[in-house]
Write an enzyme that holds these catalytic residues in place. Structure first.
Site, PDB file in Angstrom:
ATOM      1  CE1 TYR A 281      -2.912  -3.254   1.155  1.00 42.01           C
ATOM      2  CE2 TYR A 281      -4.395  -1.464   0.582  1.00 42.01           C
ATOM      3  CZ  TYR A 281      -4.174  -2.804   0.794  1.00 42.01           C
ATOM      4  OH  TYR A 281      -5.195  -3.709   0.641  1.00 42.01           O
ATOM      5  CD  GLU A 282      -1.245   5.576  -2.877  1.00 48.09           C
ATOM      6  OE1 GLU A 282      -0.803   5.376  -4.009  1.00 48.09           O
ATOM      7  OE2 GLU A 282      -2.230   6.307  -2.671  1.00 48.09           O
ATOM      8  CB  SER A 283      -0.330   4.072   3.659  1.00 47.78           C
ATOM      9  OG  SER A 283      -0.486   2.661   3.723  1.00 47.78           O
TER      10      SER A 283
END
Lengths: 250, 278, 278, 250
Positions: free
Chosen positions: A50-52
């Site tokens: 996830y880009e988080s």
């Protein structure tokens, strides 16, 4: 049980594009559903990023956002957002990027920024987010988007993420680009010589005419077009389970 | 460089905002889904700040609120949606209809803005990345340009550094000296704090000693201007180990913000009306 | 990109070196004082590797040994001393007297080489930094150059990316899936691993679950080619939580390495003679 | 007890250059001793930063290397080496950089790389390490080096770290440069107009003639040259305590 709607078929078809062992960058919305569905069905060892910052997240329920605590808590590692984009996405470590679109053109260029002019938009959309670099660097890009003439347009109002460029020949990025566009009607793939998105498969019960009518350009249709297998009971069970948990969690 | 607080100084949020956030400032309130400094944002609105340039990768509800309240003249961002729900209606109303007043926009990709903060934290004027190529975002030549690799000749994207006047974040812990610790999804907070001239941190709790937490970011007191104890200061976002994300509120916000009147009613109910009168 | 080991594969060090380190490779063995992979280095020497380009910020005893054994044709580094003690005599003998054979040198500052690894980890061809300005290091134009900021016109240093064929590090822990965890001073190891085509990690111990450790770096199994259990594999350097630095040996090394004969005697005593015959 | 040698006087004089509250980047060798001495005497709240990544290290004994576990274990934060150089050193967060030198010229340019030609050196020295960027970015640079004609040279064989440039007028870096050079004979400071290193203070018992004789260029001597106060008992006790602990640890 095998009664299903076109949105379910779309999510199932998208999930099937993910292979076991793939490293998958998961965006918000339908991509999130498709990737988590793949992990619960045929691709238990696919790796969700996830880009988080969550690497190898193993969410126990469908996350509502891409920054839910469950992602960090179940990840092998959590890295900063700059590190995620520089060392993981930009470096080409992502096999599959799932993306959505508000508009897409025949060469797979995506708009998620504005309808109308950027300075004075008719509709202000969320913007590019992580997509431009995912679209450039992921080895394969899978776009998930419902077909309609307003969405499948001759020319996108704004290029948020590049597919194959304005005439299909301008792609310079390291990844292969949008190798599949999964819609509620079927599957489009770039023509090997022109990169024009071509209808190659139809979902059960959908006609070529329906797909053509919901495309804002003259849709190319592959010879010997194939039918996508209907969702299996296992796929539908997993999909609905994910959705229900999303609802109960939300 | 940050103007340091005397180490160990833990102040009230109202004082910290009064002292360090000024009309016209460029302000970054950061937090990627997690640890979003809502309480500090509301204090900025309550104190009636005007003409801010707001910087944030994911504007989220927190900037939808500030924009609706008329606090901002400009927004620098990379993704302006209500994640998993839909639009940010106040942001849209400002851009599409100039309500409550016009909002200028500079927009990046996540990769671009993350690197812009990183360059700012290093006090470099720009960062290099493999990004933006072929997108219409590149037309913003004042913030997105290109450089040529002096070794290979390859052309790469260049993004202008972002250096906020003030960065505000929420964290789980401070120690008694005012050092700060956050963990879980830490997003771009370290870079946003180090890129800023001044930094304000709200925390859940003050402790004698920090626990061990893999993935934690620790910020020494001498790069912070103020540390304020504000339990649940990230609501309706969350602080891992202290709260869970209030997904209900995120969904309810859609209805609240969709309409100007219901938004203003919400603002009044939350003692945030004053700023909206501007 | 690293060729991934099947997740969970934990292999013998001799097999890992045999499979992944080849004559002529560019090899980085990293570790900033802490967690220096001595055991892996010795295995490289025992297997008789030749013509390596060795990359390391601080060559330390580990490269003094490899250079003296004739393993390296070239050294890329930023500080080549025995910290707190003095010279690296084998490094000096190779550069000053071509013993056991000539050693070409590329040298950086710490900031430059750290950024070169970071650029490599991002698969960017170069990195920008505010550094090198006015030094004679800048004369190495094939690795150090300059770029102009497209926004401000400021001239900044550019350093060519470093992408080793193989990076070798030592870490405290692996889990049963072959994910790796290290903590304490973690130096440039993350960047060196991610910059490499292949990565080998020796670890102190395999555990079912990682503990919480502030400041830890975790490397997923799919960016690693091999994980090998080698307790005390960093001696005479150390692994925080497992051993302390053998400062005695660091001081004794000065006498051992000062003289070719005493060095060769040490090599023979440690089953490292073969490579020195080259 | 106040019997002391010139090396002790040098270390004490160097330590005194650090003010309470300063953020100090500590290099290996004499700088390490001086910074830790300052922290144990007049500057208990100075903040020691080591290029290994330890921020606010509070070492309980003198570390032999700059990567000892005691530094990480007692630090407020430990960061990666790239972060240290980009976000802390390069960003200008360091008040004082302590550096050593194998050669130094009259404009404070430092050589730690080679004696002789770089391609075929007579003596291969350790190299630049962290010094070039510390020399450029620290607000003040304090050089600690014993005086001798071989060390205080007309022209350095290699510029590892820039002081004020070849003619004293070329410095373009953000920091103020080598504001003090602390030797075993006294203290040199750059002339405010020419940046030429000028003898401004002498250690007790040292003559101007000695300082001139151990300088490889014609040493400028300030008018009204002052004497450095002798080490106090507290300073000597702390210095020797540090040294003893180093020995017992090693």
């Amino acid at each position: 049980m095998p009664e299903w709607d076109s949105a379910e078929m779309m999510n199932v078809a998208a999930a099937r594009e993910l292979h076991d062992g793939d490293v998958c960058l998961v965006g918000v919305g339908p991509p999130n559903l498709a990737a988590n569905l793949a992990r619960r069905t045929h691709a238990p060892n696919c790796r969700l990023v996830y880009e988080s910052g969550a690497i190898d997240a193993k969410p126990r329920r469908l996350p509502l956002s891409i920054g839910d605590d469950d992602l960090a808590a179940t990840a092998t590692a959590v890295v900063s957002v700059p590190e995620m984009f520089n060392f993981w996405v930009g470096a080409g470590r992502i096999d599959v990027g799932f993306l959505g679109a508000a508009q897409i053109d025949r060469f797979g260029n995506i708009n998620t920024t504005v309808i109308g002019a950027h300075a004075h938009p008719k509709v202000r959309l969320p913007g590019a987010g992580g997509a431009p670099e995912i679209a450039a660097a992921a080895r394969r890009v899978i776009v998930i988007v419902k077909q309609s003439p307003r969405t499948f347009v001759e020319t996108v109002d704004f290029v948020s993420s590049v597919g194959y460029g304005p005439t299909g020949r301008e792609r310079v990025a390291p990844g292969a680009g949008p190798t599949r566009v999964i819609t509620d009607h079927g599957v489009l793939e770039p023509d090997p010589s022109t990169n024009e998105l071509t209808l190659t498969r139809l979902h059960p019960g959908v006609t070529v005419e329906q797909a053509v009518a919901t495309t804002g350009w003259v849709l190319k249709v592959a010879e010997g077009i194939q039918e996508v297998p209907a969702p299996t009971t296992a796929e539908l069970t997993a999909l609905r389970g994910l959705r229900n948990r999303e609802a109960s969690d939300a | 460089m940050p103007s340091p607080a005397p180490p160990g100084t833990i102040t009230a949020l109202s004082e910290a905002i009064a002292e360090h956030v000024h009309d016209g400032d460029t302000v970054a309130l950061e937090g990627f889904t997690h640890l979003i400094p809502f309480a500090a944002a509301h204090e900025i609105a309550r104190q009636g700040r005007r003409h801010l340039t707001l910087v944030r990768m994911t504007p989220d509800l927190v900037y939808d609120q500030l924009i609706g309240l008329g606090v901002a003249d400009r927004l620098v961002f990379s993704y302006g949606g209500n994640p998993g729900v839909g639009s940010l209606h106040r942001l849209r109303d400002a851009v599409e209809n100039s309500w409550p007043h016009p909002l200028a926009v500079q927009e990046h990709s996540h990769a671009g803005l993350a690197n812009a903060y990183s360059a700012g934290a290093a006090r470099l004027p720009f960062a290099v990345l493999r990004g933006y190529r072929g997108t219409d975002l590149e037309r913003q030549r004042d913030i997105i340009s290109s450089v040529t690799c002096p070794f290979t000749g390859e052309e790469l994207a260049a993004v202008k550094a972002v250096n906020p006047d003030v960065t505000v974040i929420h964290a789980q812990l401070a120690d008694r000296d005012g050092n700060v610790m956050l963990w879980g999804i830490t997003g771009v907070q370290r870079e946003a704090v180090l890129a800023a001239d001044r930094a304000i941190v709200t925390v859940e709790q003050v402790v004698d000693e920090f626990p061990e937490r893999t993935g934690a970011v620790i910020l020494p007191n001498w790069v912070l201007s103020a540390v304020c104890v504000v339990p649940n200061g990230a609501w309706p976002s969350y602080a891992a180990g202290y709260s869970v994300r209030d997904n209900d509120f995120y969904q309810r916000w859609d209805a609240i913000a969709r309409d100007r009147d219901s938004f203003l009613a919400w603002a009044a109910d939350n003692d945030l009306k004053e700023s909206a009168d501007a």
